[in-house]
Design a protein around this motif. Structure first.
Motif, PDB file in Angstrom:
ATOM      1  N   LYS A 112       0.808  -1.131  -0.014  1.00 62.54           N
ATOM      2  CA  LYS A 112       0.045  -0.098   0.059  1.00 62.54           C
ATOM      3  C   LYS A 112       0.790   1.040  -0.030  1.00 62.54           C
ATOM      4  CE  LYS A 112      -3.938  -2.014   1.878  1.00 62.54           C
ATOM      5  NZ  LYS A 112      -4.934  -2.078   3.337  1.00 62.54           N
ATOM      6  N   SER A 113       1.839   1.244   0.460  1.00 61.51           N
ATOM      7  CA  SER A 113       2.878   2.458   0.719  1.00 61.51           C
ATOM      8  C   SER A 113       3.251   2.639  -0.767  1.00 61.51           C
ATOM      9  CB  SER A 113       4.090   2.191   1.406  1.00 61.51           C
ATOM     10  OG  SER A 113       4.745   0.875   1.036  1.00 61.51           O
ATOM     11  N   ALA A 114       3.381   1.730  -1.720  1.00 60.85           N
ATOM     12  CA  ALA A 114       3.479   2.178  -3.140  1.00 60.85           C
ATOM     13  C   ALA A 114       2.332   2.933  -3.849  1.00 60.85           C
ATOM     14  CB  ALA A 114       3.883   0.944  -3.889  1.00 60.85           C
ATOM     15  N   LEU A 115       1.243   2.927  -3.113  1.00 61.61           N
ATOM     16  CA  LEU A 115      -0.009   3.586  -3.756  1.00 61.61           C
ATOM     17  C   LEU A 115      -0.116   4.976  -3.276  1.00 61.61           C
ATOM     18  CD1 LEU A 115      -2.260   0.641  -3.737  1.00 61.61           C
ATOM     19  CD2 LEU A 115      -1.122   1.454  -5.671  1.00 61.61           C
ATOM     20  N   VAL A 116       0.530   5.265  -2.117  1.00 61.42           N
ATOM     21  CA  VAL A 116       0.311   6.674  -1.623  1.00 61.42           C
ATOM     22  C   VAL A 116       0.919   7.828  -2.446  1.00 61.42           C
ATOM     23  CG1 VAL A 116       0.659   8.063   0.523  1.00 61.42           C
ATOM     24  CG2 VAL A 116       0.561   5.611   0.713  1.00 61.42           C
ATOM     25  N   PRO A 117       0.085   8.686  -2.837  1.00 60.71           N
ATOM     26  CA  PRO A 117       0.447  10.065  -3.695  1.00 60.71           C
ATOM     27  C   PRO A 117       0.995  11.105  -2.675  1.00 60.71           C
ATOM     28  CG  PRO A 117      -1.869   9.803  -3.568  1.00 60.71           C
ATOM     29  CD  PRO A 117      -1.396   8.851  -2.767  1.00 60.71           C
ATOM     30  N   PRO A 118       1.695  12.200  -3.170  1.00 59.63           N
ATOM     31  CA  PRO A 118       2.010  13.171  -2.529  1.00 59.63           C
ATOM     32  C   PRO A 118       0.632  13.859  -2.503  1.00 59.63           C
ATOM     33  CG  PRO A 118       3.489  13.017  -4.239  1.00 59.63           C
ATOM     34  CD  PRO A 118       2.403  11.788  -4.579  1.00 59.63           C
ATOM     35  N   GLY A 119       0.623  14.567  -1.157  1.00 62.06           N
ATOM     36  CA  GLY A 119      -0.495  15.435  -0.986  1.00 62.06           C
ATOM     37  C   GLY A 119      -1.743  15.018  -0.119  1.00 62.06           C
ATOM     38  N   ASN A 120      -1.501  13.657   0.143  1.00 61.08           N
ATOM     39  CA  ASN A 120      -2.743  12.983   1.001  1.00 61.08           C
ATOM     40  C   ASN A 120      -2.954  13.331   2.279  1.00 61.08           C
ATOM     41  OD1 ASN A 120      -3.808  11.610  -1.276  1.00 61.08           O
ATOM     42  ND2 ASN A 120      -3.619   9.638  -0.172  1.00 61.08           N
ATOM     43  N   PRO A 121      -3.977  13.523   2.987  1.00 58.01           N
ATOM     44  CA  PRO A 121      -3.828  14.485   4.263  1.00 58.01           C
ATOM     45  C   PRO A 121      -3.624  13.865   5.386  1.00 58.01           C
ATOM     46  CG  PRO A 121      -6.253  13.971   3.693  1.00 58.01           C
ATOM     47  CD  PRO A 121      -5.067  13.613   2.498  1.00 58.01           C
ATOM     48  N   PHE A 122      -3.662  12.420   5.486  1.00 63.97           N
ATOM     49  CA  PHE A 122      -3.571  11.860   6.781  1.00 63.97           C
ATOM     50  C   PHE A 122      -2.092  11.109   6.925  1.00 63.97           C
ATOM     51  CE2 PHE A 122      -8.020  11.904   5.964  1.00 63.97           C
ATOM     52  CZ  PHE A 122      -8.445  12.634   7.149  1.00 63.97           C
ATOM     53  N   ALA A 123      -1.396  11.453   7.781  1.00 62.09           N
ATOM     54  CA  ALA A 123       0.027  10.995   7.850  1.00 62.09           C
ATOM     55  C   ALA A 123      -0.021   9.619   8.539  1.00 62.09           C
ATOM     56  CB  ALA A 123       0.966  11.938   8.895  1.00 62.09           C
ATOM     57  N   GLY A 124      -0.995   9.147   9.097  1.00 65.97           N
ATOM     58  CA  GLY A 124      -0.985   7.930   9.587  1.00 65.97           C
ATOM     59  C   GLY A 124      -2.366   7.878  10.765  1.00 65.97           C
ATOM     60  N   PRO A 125      -2.375   6.831  11.784  1.00 65.22           N
ATOM     61  CA  PRO A 125      -1.341   5.551  11.537  1.00 65.22           C
ATOM     62  C   PRO A 125      -1.597   4.446  10.836  1.00 65.22           C
ATOM     63  CG  PRO A 125      -3.004   5.298  13.133  1.00 65.22           C
ATOM     64  CD  PRO A 125      -3.214   6.701  12.511  1.00 65.22           C
ATOM     65  N   GLY A 126      -0.618   4.232   9.820  1.00 67.09           N
ATOM     66  CA  GLY A 126      -0.621   2.919   8.995  1.00 67.09           C
ATOM     67  C   GLY A 126      -1.105   3.389   7.495  1.00 67.09           C
ATOM     68  N   ASP A 127      -0.789   2.557   6.603  1.00 66.08           N
ATOM     69  CA  ASP A 127      -0.849   2.793   5.318  1.00 66.08           C
ATOM     70  C   ASP A 127      -2.414   3.056   4.592  1.00 66.08           C
ATOM     71  OD1 ASP A 127       1.814   3.071   4.600  1.00 66.08           O
ATOM     72  OD2 ASP A 127       1.652   0.674   4.331  1.00 66.08           O
ATOM     73  N   ASN A 128      -3.553   2.618   5.610  1.00 63.91           N
ATOM     74  CA  ASN A 128      -4.797   2.753   5.225  1.00 63.91           C
ATOM     75  C   ASN A 128      -5.270   4.418   5.297  1.00 63.91           C
ATOM     76  OD1 ASN A 128      -5.270   0.017   4.637  1.00 63.91           O
ATOM     77  ND2 ASN A 128      -6.445  -0.451   6.435  1.00 63.91           N
ATOM     78  N   ALA A 129      -4.689   4.749   6.477  1.00 64.95           N
ATOM     79  CA  ALA A 129      -5.016   6.309   6.616  1.00 64.95           C
ATOM     80  C   ALA A 129      -4.128   7.143   5.541  1.00 64.95           C
ATOM     81  CB  ALA A 129      -4.314   6.607   8.082  1.00 64.95           C
ATOM     82  N   ARG A 130      -2.948   6.691   5.162  1.00 61.27           N
ATOM     83  CA  ARG A 130      -2.278   7.249   4.443  1.00 61.27           C
ATOM     84  C   ARG A 130      -2.813   7.270   2.809  1.00 61.27           C
ATOM     85  NH1 ARG A 130       2.008   6.288   7.998  1.00 61.27           N
ATOM     86  NH2 ARG A 130       2.241   4.230   7.423  1.00 61.27           N
ATOM     87  N   LEU A 131      -3.755   6.455   2.636  1.00 62.27           N
ATOM     88  CA  LEU A 131      -4.480   6.359   1.375  1.00 62.27           C
ATOM     89  C   LEU A 131      -5.856   7.112   1.428  1.00 62.27           C
ATOM     90  CD1 LEU A 131      -3.904   2.567   0.394  1.00 62.27           C
ATOM     91  CD2 LEU A 131      -2.754   4.488  -0.662  1.00 62.27           C
TER      92      LEU A 131
END
Length: 424
Positions: A112-131
């Motif tokens: 999932k970390s490979a799908l996280v684009p720049p500019g997404n609003p949530f820093a975490g916790p975890g990759d689900n939040a970052r997506l």
């Protein structure tokens, strides 16, 4: 042509999860009709495979690419309302994914970390939040992306009180479910106390209670004509307007953007009422503007909700014949009223007033100008009031199909027409 991919959002019954997947199309990619394209199941590339599906409903179901090139995904709360306030559960949210770096061909799912684009609003916790892009949604089954600026207009299906349209203008917005439903504070039992702070209010909503819970709001998108001379394009004052529908009630409503806010558009002639721009679109599940400027929609069923009755339909602009409007018109020696009722499940009647005896013709036409029914064939009528009656049948006595028709009346060579909407 180097990335001929089609993306799917679906429920995988075998795993009890929601998937976002990609397939590769083959065939003549340059053919305008696209009628030789095929998708080989062997090209399946999984992107997301673990969004929960513990309940049969509230799965959401839309994928859209934004002008930023990112893939936006809607996920419902999976009948777990409190989870819509949790960025880690993939429930009740809009995701924003960067799929541009995925290799061609079958494979996946990637980290999932490979799908996280720049500019997404949530820093975490975890990759689900970052997506995650937005939270606090119940079942955002349909959303559309504004072609200018990339904001999201989200139709979020309500539970017992209100259907709502939310406007997502920046990452990290919280639309309040389950603490709010439409304009009403819900205070869902069992969820952590929250209050109203930080929740974005809907830009439009309607009460679903008069419909005995048979309601589900459907986003129909922002109208923008694809070209200046498109044959079926809507008038210029529709540019930038947003449409939304109701799946069960079949109405289509229109919002205009003015003064920094969305508001109901002014009614136009021919509307069934002051709120609804159109009616009769029962089970319309998705909308898109076509290359000629028409508004297409997927109708899953006819109004019987019977299997195998669906269709792809479109709403087109038809240039009005001389004298077509929704009010009463007058000419030398004659006056013609509108078709009533409209919409109608049966027939319609128009009042014709003649100041003196005149020769009159009357016929019903479809929107291609083909004659459906001859009502009067050069009838000589005396002065006074007359009823132009159409029982909703064609020339052979069969019930005419649902749709918009023109009742054309010719008085001593002067031609008028009136719109008549049949809803079966």
């Amino acid at each position: 042509p180097q990335r001929p991919f089609v993306y799917l959002h679906y429920t995988a019954a075998s795993t009890g999860t929601i998937h976002v997947s990609r397939f590769t199309l083959a065939g003549d990619l340059d053919a305008p009709a696209g009628d030789s394209l095929v998708g080989d199941p062997a090209t399946l590339h999984e992107i997301l495979t673990d969004a929960p599906d513990d309940a049969f409903n509230h799965n959401a179901g839309t994928l859209r690419f934004g002008p930023d090139g990112m893939l936006y995904v809607s996920l419902g709360d999976d009948a777990s309302p409190c989870a819509a306030q949790d960025t880690t559960t993939l429930r009740g949210v809009i995701l924003r994914l960067d799929v541009s770096g995925l290799p061609a061909g079958p494979g996946g799912p990637p980290a999932k970390s490979a799908l996280v684009p720049p500019g997404n609003p949530f820093a975490g916790p975890g990759d689900n939040a970052r997506l995650t892009w937005a939270i606090g949604l119940r079942n955002p089954f349909r959303f559309h992306i504004h072609p200018v600026g990339g904001s999201l207009l989200i139709a979020d299906v309500g539970e017992g009180w209100y259907e709502e349209v939310d406007w997502d203008t920046a990452g990290g917005m919280n639309f309040g479910w389950p603490y709010w439903e439409g304009p009403a504070e819900a205070n869902w039992a069992g969820c952590p106390a929250s209050g109203a702070a930080g929740f974005a209010a809907p830009v439009a909503y309607y009460d679903r209670r008069p419909f005995a819970s048979a309601a589900a709001v459907i986003s129909a998108g922002v109208y923008r004509s694809p070209c200046d001379t498109c044959a079926a394009a809507f008038p210029d004052d529709y540019e930038g307007d947003y449409f939304f529908a109701d799946y069960y009630q079949g109405f289509l409503r229109r919002l205009s953007f003015s003064g920094g806010a969305w508001m109901p558009a002014a009614p136009v002639p021919g509307q069934p009422n002051v709120r609804d721009w159109a009616g009769g679109l029962v089970s319309a599940a998705d909308f898109a503007v076509g290359p000629e400027g028409a508004l297409y929609y997927v109708q899953q069923f006819d109004d019987t909700f019977w299997a195998w009755t669906g269709a792809i339909r479109r709403i087109v602009r038809v240039p009005s014949p001389a004298g077509v409007d929704s009010g009463r018109v007058r000419g030398p020696g004659a006056e013609l009223g509108p078709a009533r009722p409209s919409p109608s499940r049966g027939g319609v009647a128009l009042e014709l007033r003649l100041q003196q005896a005149a020769r009159v013709e009357a016929r019903v036409l479809d929107l291609q100008g083909r004659r459906v029914r001859l009502l009067w064939d050069s009838a000589m009528l005396p002065a006074g009031r007359h009823q132009v009656l159409w029982d909703g049948a064609d020339q052979a006595g069969r019930a005419a199909r649902s749709g918009l028709y023109l009742v054309e009346v010719v008085v001593e060579g002067e031609r008028w027409a009136r719109r008549a909407l049949l809803v079966r």
